[in-house]
Design a protein around this motif. Structure first.
Motif, PDB file in Angstrom:
ATOM      1  N   ARG A  92     -19.944   7.103 -31.144  1.00  0.00           N
ATOM      2  CA  ARG A  92     -20.056   6.273 -32.342  1.00  0.00           C
ATOM      3  C   ARG A  92     -19.605   7.106 -33.527  1.00  0.00           C
ATOM      4  N   ALA A  93     -18.531   6.679 -34.162  1.00  0.00           N
ATOM      5  CA  ALA A  93     -17.915   7.463 -35.238  1.00  0.00           C
ATOM      6  C   ALA A  93     -18.670   7.264 -36.537  1.00  0.00           C
ATOM      7  N   GLU A  94     -19.725   8.049 -36.712  1.00  0.00           N
ATOM      8  CA  GLU A  94     -20.479   8.015 -37.958  1.00  0.00           C
ATOM      9  C   GLU A  94     -21.145   9.371 -38.179  1.00  0.00           C
ATOM     10  N   ILE A  95     -21.466   9.633 -39.425  1.00  0.00           N
ATOM     11  CA  ILE A  95     -22.131  10.883 -39.789  1.00  0.00           C
ATOM     12  C   ILE A  95     -23.618  10.609 -39.956  1.00  0.00           C
ATOM     13  N   SER A 132     -22.745  10.251 -31.715  1.00  0.00           N
ATOM     14  CA  SER A 132     -21.669  10.739 -32.560  1.00  0.00           C
ATOM     15  C   SER A 132     -20.366  10.697 -31.767  1.00  0.00           C
ATOM     16  N   GLN A 133     -19.343  11.330 -32.287  1.00  0.00           N
ATOM     17  CA  GLN A 133     -18.045  11.345 -31.607  1.00  0.00           C
ATOM     18  C   GLN A 133     -17.279  12.579 -32.075  1.00  0.00           C
ATOM     19  N   TYR A 169     -16.800  16.066 -38.180  1.00  0.00           N
ATOM     20  CA  TYR A 169     -18.219  16.405 -38.252  1.00  0.00           C
ATOM     21  C   TYR A 169     -18.817  16.545 -36.849  1.00  0.00           C
ATOM     22  N   GLY A 170     -18.551  15.577 -35.987  1.00  0.00           N
ATOM     23  CA  GLY A 170     -19.085  15.630 -34.628  1.00  0.00           C
ATOM     24  C   GLY A 170     -18.582  16.837 -33.856  1.00  0.00           C
ATOM     25  N   SER A 214     -14.702   8.213 -44.088  1.00  0.00           N
ATOM     26  CA  SER A 214     -15.732   8.150 -43.050  1.00  0.00           C
ATOM     27  C   SER A 214     -15.693   6.891 -42.199  1.00  0.00           C
ATOM     28  N   LYS A 215     -14.735   6.022 -42.425  1.00  0.00           N
ATOM     29  CA  LYS A 215     -14.690   4.781 -41.662  1.00  0.00           C
ATOM     30  C   LYS A 215     -13.584   4.844 -40.625  1.00  0.00           C
ATOM     31  N   TRP A 216     -13.923   4.513 -39.382  1.00  0.00           N
ATOM     32  CA  TRP A 216     -12.954   4.450 -38.295  1.00  0.00           C
ATOM     33  C   TRP A 216     -13.057   3.057 -37.673  1.00  0.00           C
ATOM     34  N   PRO A 229     -15.918  11.618 -39.635  1.00  0.00           N
ATOM     35  CA  PRO A 229     -16.981  11.601 -38.627  1.00  0.00           C
ATOM     36  C   PRO A 229     -16.605  12.361 -37.361  1.00  0.00           C
TER      37      PRO A 229
END
Length: 315
Positions: A248-251, A259-260, A76-77, A60-62, A73
């Motif tokens: 923003r790359a996060e869930i 999001s992204q 997911y987005g 989950s980290k970018w 992420p």
């Protein structure tokens, strides 16, 4: 005499062979292009695959600075924004298609149908600009505060109202894919024989019951195919989503949060990739998007085949 000659059939046979070779090469060229794209993506993403392995898909980290890359992420987005768009676009599109094809006067159906199809010709960057300057402020000042006030106990509607984010991206995508689904749905409805509608009305069905029984139930497979094409555009849409999703790359559980998507991260970072690993990770995202598209289309094909068999079995 020409019909009885031996030269003319031979020429025709030779022409048939040449035509068959031509169309076969045309079909194989598309397959070769597909394989070439897949090979390029696989080769370009090898450094990221060798370093991160399959954990690339669920990490989950970018972070390009620390050279830690995880596509979860972004996946997911992409999935959530596309599903959100489909939930809004499909009912509206089918409803508009039913109205234009079954209810509206012929002259109004032609004019409104032309205007709906014109929406599909608007460039995505124009949708993005409209989303930034019109839709996002409206979402931030009106829609999100209202949702928070009435449904704030649901995690989907919690958090600060940014305006840009998953909700805005979903709405933009829904607007963009509605003309496609609507136009294809109209073609599906037009293909239904007129006698099928008349038979339902002759048995005492109302106008609404006729549309449900004779039109909608007979159009299940076609409507699913139209929705599939709309979903394909939603998954791969780039510029409009990039401009309104927040990048923003996060869930996050909230639809208000930025999001992204896989397409938006490619648009944002590909030209500014700071290292070979960063570039390989971005190509890996492209490969993932390529694979997701394959899986979605394959699953949809199987579902359409199942619907066809089910309909024929009950026909």
């Amino acid at each position: 005499m020409l019909l009885g000659s031996s030269k003319l059939p031979a020429d025709l046979h030779k022409g048939d062979r040449r035509f068959r070779i031509l169309v076969t090469l045309s079909a194989l060229s598309l397959l070769a292009l597909l394989v070439a794209i897949g090979f390029f993506l696989l080769k370009g993403s090898l450094p990221a695959i060798q370093k991160f392995g399959f954990s690339f898909l669920w990490t989950s980290k970018w972070d390009p600075i620390q050279e830690i890359f995880g596509a979860m992420p972004l996946i997911y987005g992409t999935v959530i924004s596309s599903l959100l768009a489909m939930m809004m676009a499909v009912p509206v599109s089918v409803g508009v298609a039913l109205y234009l094809n079954e209810v509206a006067p012929r002259w109004l159906g032609k004019i409104a149908g032309f205007l709906v199809e014109m929406l599909a010709a608007i460039p995505s960057v124009v949708y993005g600009l409209w989303g930034i300057f019109v839709l996002a402020p409206l979402i931030r000042t009106v829609v999100q505060p209202w949702l928070q006030a009435h449904f704030g106990f649901i995690p989907l509607f919690q958090g600060p109202a940014y305006g840009v984010g998953m909700m805005t991206a979903g709405i933009i995508l829904a607007i963009m894919i509605t003309p496609t689904i609507c136009s294809l749905s109209r073609e599906v409805f037009r293909a239904i024989p007129r006698g099928q509608r008349e038979a339902a009305m002759a048995l005492g069905a109302t106008k609404w019951e006729t549309m449900v029984i004779a039109v909608l139930r007979s159009s299940t497979t076609g409507l699913f195919g139209a929705s599939l094409l709309g979903l394909g555009r939603a998954v791969g849409e780039t510029m409009a989503v990039t401009m309104v999703i927040g990048n923003r790359a996060e869930i996050a559980a909230s639809l208000f949060a930025p999001s992204q998507t896989m397409a938006s991260v490619l648009a944002n970072e590909y030209a500014e990739a700071s290292s070979d690993l960063h570039l390989a990770a971005l190509i890996g995202v492209g490969l993932t998007l390529f694979a997701v598209t394959f899986v979605m289309n394959g699953a949809a094909r199987l579902m359409m085949m199942g619907l066809d068999r089910h309909r024929k079995g009950h026909g």
